[in-house]
Design an enzyme around this catalytic site. Structure first.
Site, short mmCIF file in Angstrom:
data_model
loop_
_atom_site.label_atom_id
_atom_site.label_comp_id
_atom_site.label_asym_id
_atom_site.label_seq_id
_atom_site.Cartn_x
_atom_site.Cartn_y
_atom_site.Cartn_z
CB CYS A 2 26.72 0.18 26.09
SG CYS A 2 25.93 1.68 26.64
NE ARG A 27 26.20 -3.85 21.25
CZ ARG A 27 25.92 -4.98 21.89
NH1 ARG A 27 26.25 -6.12 21.38
NH2 ARG A 27 25.32 -4.96 23.04
CD1 TRP A 72 23.18 5.02 21.40
CD2 TRP A 72 21.79 4.55 23.09
NE1 TRP A 72 21.91 5.39 21.03
CE2 TRP A 72 21.03 5.12 22.05
CE3 TRP A 72 21.12 4.18 24.27
CZ2 TRP A 72 19.67 5.32 22.13
CZ3 TRP A 72 19.76 4.38 24.35
CH2 TRP A 72 19.05 4.94 23.28
CG ASN A 98 27.36 -2.92 27.70
OD1 ASN A 98 28.03 -1.90 27.72
ND2 ASN A 98 27.42 -3.82 26.74
N GLY A 99 24.10 -1.71 30.51
CA GLY A 99 22.87 -1.98 31.25
C GLY A 99 22.44 -0.76 32.03
CD GLU A 469 9.81 -0.37 8.65
OE1 GLU A 469 9.32 -0.33 9.78
OE2 GLU A 469 11.04 -0.28 8.44
CE LYS A 473 13.49 1.99 8.62
NZ LYS A 473 13.56 0.64 9.09
CD GLU A 476 14.19 3.68 12.53
OE1 GLU A 476 14.41 2.97 13.50
OE2 GLU A 476 14.15 3.22 11.36
CG HIS A 492 -12.74 8.69 12.41
ND1 HIS A 492 -14.06 9.01 12.59
CD2 HIS A 492 -12.72 7.62 11.57
CE1 HIS A 492 -14.82 8.17 11.89
NE2 HIS A 492 -14.02 7.32 11.26
CE LYS A 587 20.81 -3.14 12.41
NZ LYS A 587 19.66 -2.71 11.60
C1 G6P Z 1 15.83 -0.12 17.53
C2 G6P Z 1 16.18 0.22 16.11
C3 G6P Z 1 14.98 -0.09 15.22
C4 G6P Z 1 14.59 -1.55 15.40
C5 G6P Z 1 14.24 -1.84 16.86
C6 G6P Z 1 13.96 -3.31 17.13
O1 G6P Z 1 14.90 0.77 18.02
O2 G6P Z 1 16.54 1.58 15.99
O3 G6P Z 1 15.34 0.15 13.87
O4 G6P Z 1 13.51 -1.85 14.59
O5 G6P Z 1 15.35 -1.46 17.67
O6 G6P Z 1 15.15 -4.05 17.01
P1 G6P Z 1 15.22 -5.60 16.83
O7 G6P Z 1 16.70 -5.90 16.77
O8 G6P Z 1 14.58 -6.22 18.04
O9 G6P Z 1 14.52 -5.95 15.58
#
Ligand code: G6P
Length: 592
Positions: A2, A27, A72, A98-99, A469, A473, A476, A492, A587
Site C-alpha cells: 500500500c 511497491r 495491496w 497503510n498497515g 534463489e 524466482k 514468484e 531423505h 515489492k
Molecule cells: C517480498 C518480495 C521478495 C523480497 C522480499 C524481501 O516478499 O516479493 O522478492 O525478496 O520481500 O524484501 P526486502 O526489500 O526486505 O529485500
C-alpha cells in the site's frame, strides 16, 4: 505494498497525487483511489491500475486538498468497496491507511453496538468510523486523534480529512512509515519520500505514535499526549525512480542486464586504491564480535545464507534467520553478537520488528539496503547502501547480486583479503557471456518447462543457496511449484516425488561437491527425470545443458544467478504472465 500520497494547497493536487501514485506503484498493489474536497467529499476508486483510475476521474477537478492510495489487499478481498479512500458512516471522515490494525474486530464490535454499519471488510474503514465517532462526540480533531490512538493497536500510517475543515490533512502514525514534504504554499504527505522528490527535498518524518496536521502554510506535530513537538526538517537527496525502460520490454530483464554495472559500482564504492573503504568503526565492531547473525526475508535471506558462509571463511561463526521467525523467537548466540540485516527496500515490516528487539537488547547492527533514506537505513546503527539504482520489478535480481557482492567484500575486508575483488571482476566475464550467448538456450529450456506443474533445483553448498534463489524466482513470477533440494538430502524424502518427465535443474560449479552431484543426477535420471545441468567448464560433461567458463566457485550467486533469473523471466513470458508485477506479491512488504 500500500502507498499513500496527499497534498494541501498544491498548485495541482491531481497532477501530484496521480504522479505520486504512479511512483509508488513499484511497491505492488491491486486497487487504487483518490479523494478530495470540492463542495463535499468526492471519492473515486476501483480495482485495477492507476491508469484505469485516471480514466474514471473527471478531467477538470479543482481541489485544495487531495489524498490518494494504492492498496495491496490484506483485510478483505481486492474489491472496489474495500479500496481506499474510506468514508465513515455519516460521511464526516475520509481516510487512507497503510498497515494492519490488530484490534479492529473489537473496535468494529464497539461501533456496531453504537449502530454503525460497514460497507466493506477492511480494518481501515473501521478506523475511519472510530475517528468519526469521537469527532461527533467532541468536535475537536486533535482530541479525536488522541483518543483513537489510545485505542488502536497495530501498525498504521493514516492520512485523513473531514467534511468541515476544508484546508487541512491530518496524519497519524505507528510502525508504518509516513513522511511530510515541505513546500512553499503547499505541503505534502506520502508513505515514503519518493513521490515528493520532484517538489521538495525537505522532509519531516513522523516517529511512532506521533500525529499532526498539514495546511498549505503550516505543519504541526504532536506526541501521543497531544503536546506539540518541534521536529527539525531533514534534507534528502533521493534518486528519482526511473520509469525509463531504456528499450527493454520489462524492468526485470533490464535489471538482470544491469548486474555487471551493479557489481562494478559496489567495487568502486567500497574498494579504492587497493583498499576496502568500509567505516573503520564498523569493521572494528565486526572483528570484535564473536558471532554474526544474519536476518532477512525472501531473496535477501538467500543472500544472507551466502554471506554467512563468507564470514565463516574468515573464522567468524554465523547464524542465519528468516526475520519473521527470529522476531518471535530471538536468539543471540555468542557473548558479543553482531546483527547483519539485509533488505532491498529497507522497509520490510518483519525486519523492522526485529530491529525493535535488537535495539531493546542494545545489540550492534548493520543494514545492507538498496534504499537510502528508508526506515532501516535511518534507524540501524550502521548502513551500507547497495547503490544498485532503483529496482522496479517485484522479483529482485540485481539487488540480490549486489547484496552477495557486498557481503563477499565486507567479509574479506576483515582479513584484508583483496583477491575477492579480482574474483568478483572475473565472475563478470561469465555474466556477460551468459547475456551474450546463452539467452536463446535458456529460452528453449523455458519453453520445455513452462507447462510443468512442479520441478526441482539441486545443488550443494553455494550451488544450493543459488538453487533456493532460482526456485523462489521461478515460483514468484511463473507460478510453477518448485523446490530447491541440497543434493545430499534428495534421498531423505524428496526423491519420492521424482517421476517420469519431471524437470530437475542441477548446478555443478563446486569442485568439492561435483562428483556427489553427478551421483544425484544418476539417481533422478534412473527415475525418469528430465535433467538440465548447468556446470562450469572444468567440471562439465558433454551432455550438460549449459557450460560456462570457470570462476571462483564461491561466487555462483554473482556469476551464474542470471541463468536462473533469465529462466524465470522467459517462462513467465512464455506463459503470458505479468513479469514485473506477479500476482499477490509486493515489492515493499510493509505489513507483518
Ligand atoms: C517480498 C518480495 C521478495 C523480497 C522480499 C524481501 O516478499 O516479493 O522478492 O525478496 O520481500 O524484501 P526486502 O526489500 O526486505 O529485500
Amino acid at each position: 505494498m500500500c502507498g499513500i500520497v496527499g497534498a494541501v494547497g498544491f498548485i495541482s493536487p491531481k497532477e501530484y497525487v496521480f504522479k505520486g501514485l504512479k511512483m509508488l506503484d513499484y511497491r505492488g498493489y491491486d486497487s487504487a483511489g483518490i479523494a478530495y474536497f470540492h463542495s463535499g467529499i468526492k471519492i473515486y476508486k476501483d480495482v485495477g491500475s492507476v491508469e484505469h483510475l485516471l480514466e474514471i476521474v473527471p478531467e477538470d477537478i479543482s481541489a485544495d486538498i487531495m489524498i490518494g492510495h494504492t492498496r495491496w489487499a490484506t483485510h478483505g478481498a481486492p474489491t472496489k468497496l474495500n479500496t481506499h479512500p474510506h468514508l465513515s458512516f455519516n460521511q464526516r471522515i475520509c481516510l487512507v491507511h497503510n498497515g494492519v490494525i490488530d484490534n479492529y474486530k473489537e473496535i468494529k464490535k464497539f461501533l456496531l453496538d453504537k449502530h454503525y454499519s460497514f460497507y466493506g471488510e477492511t480494518d481501515s474503514e473501521v478506523i475511519a468510523n472510530l475517528l468519526e465517532y469521537y469527532y461527533l462526540e467532541n468536535n475537536d480533531v486533535i482530541e479525536t486523534i488522541k483518543k483513537a490512538m489510545s485505542i488502536i493497536k497495530g501498525s498504521y500510517a493514516i492520512t485523513f480529512f473531514t467534511d468541515d475543515i476544508k484546508d487541512t490533512l491530518f496524519v497519524l502514525k505507528n510502525a508504518s512509515p509516513l513522511v511530510i514534504g515541505l513546500g512553499k504554499g503547499f505541503n505534502l504527505v506520502a508513505s515514503d519520500a519518493s513521490p515528493m522528490i520532484e517538489q521538495t527535498d525537505e522532509f519531516i518524518e513522523l516517529d511512532d505514535l506521533e500525529f499532526g496536521y498539514i495546511t498549505k502554510k503550516e505543519v504541526k506535530i504532536f506526541n501521543k499526549n497531544g503536546d506539540e513537538i518541534k521536529k527539525e526538517p531533514i534534507h534528502k537527496d533521493i534518486e528519482l525512480i526511473s520509469h525509463d525502460l531504456k528499450g527493454y520490454p520489462h524492468y526485470m530483464i533490464k535489471e538482470i542486464e544491469e548486474i555487471p554495472q551493479t557489481v562494478n559500482r559496489i567495487i568502486s564504492n567500497y574498494f579504492q586504491k587497493g583498499k576496502y573503504q568500509f567505516d573503520p568503526e564498523l569493521i572494528k565492531d565486526l572483528q570484535e564480535s564473536d558471532h554474526i547473525i544474519f536476518i532477512a526475508c525472501g531473496t535477501s535471506y538467500h543472500a544472507g545464507l551466502v554471506g554467512g558462509r563468507y564470514f565463516e571463511k574468515y573464522d567468524k561463526s554465523a547464524s542465519r534467520f528468516i526475520a519473521s521467525e527470529w522476531a518471535f523467537h530471538p536468539t543471540y548466540p555468542g557473548q558479543k553478537p553482531f546483527i547483519i540485516m539485509i533488505s532491498q527496500s529497507g522497509e520490510t515490516a518483519d525486519l523492522i520488528h526485529c530491529l525493535k528487539i535488537i535495539k531493546k537488547h542494545n545489540l550492534k547492527n548493520l543494514i545492507i539496503t538498496n534504499t537510502g533514506g528508508s526506515t532501516l537505513d535511518r534507524n540501524c546503527m550502521y548502513s551500507l547502501l547497495l547503490h544498485s539504482g532503483v529496482e522496479v520489478s517485484v522479483a529482485s535480481t540485481k539487488a540480490y547480486v549486489a547484496q552477495v557482492t557486498l557481503l563477499a567484500m565486507l567479509a574479506a575486508s576483515l582479513d584484508k583479503d583483496i583477491k575477492v575483488v579480482d574474483d568478483l571482476r572475473q565472475s563478470l566475464d561469465v555474466v556477460y557471456d551468459i547475456r551474450d550467448h546463452y539467452k536463446p538456450l535458456i529460452m528453449k529450456v523455458g519453453e520445455e518447462i513452462k507447462d510443468k506443474k512442479s520441478l526441482f533445483f539441486l545443488g550443494r553448498s553455494f550451488d544450493y543457496f543459488l538453487s533456493l534463489e532460482a526456485s523462489l524466482k521461478l515460483k514468484e513470477i511463473s507460478y510453477i511449484h518448485s523446490e530447491a533440494i541440497p543434493g545430499g538430502e534428495l534421498k531423505h524424502g524428496p526423491i519420492a516425488l521424482i517421476e517420469k518427465g519431471i524437470p530437475v535443474i542441477v548446478f555443478i560449479t563446486d569442485p568439492d561437491t561435483a562428483s556427489s552431484m553427478r551421483g544425484n543426477i544418476e539417481e533422478v535420471k534412473t527415475r525418469g527425470a528430465r535433467v538440465y545441468t548447468i556446470a562450469t567448464k572444468s567440471l562439465s560433461r558433454p551432455e550438460d545443458t549449459i557450460v560456462v567458463e570457470d570462476y571462483a566457485y564461491y561466487l555462483s550467486s554473482v556469476a551464474i544467478s542470471s541463468i536462473a533469473f533469465y529462466l524465470a523471466y522467459y517462462v513467465a513470458l512464455a506463459k503470458g504472465l505479468n513479469v514485473d508485477k506477479p500476482r499477490n506479491l509486493a515489492k515493499s512488504v510493509t505489513v507483518e
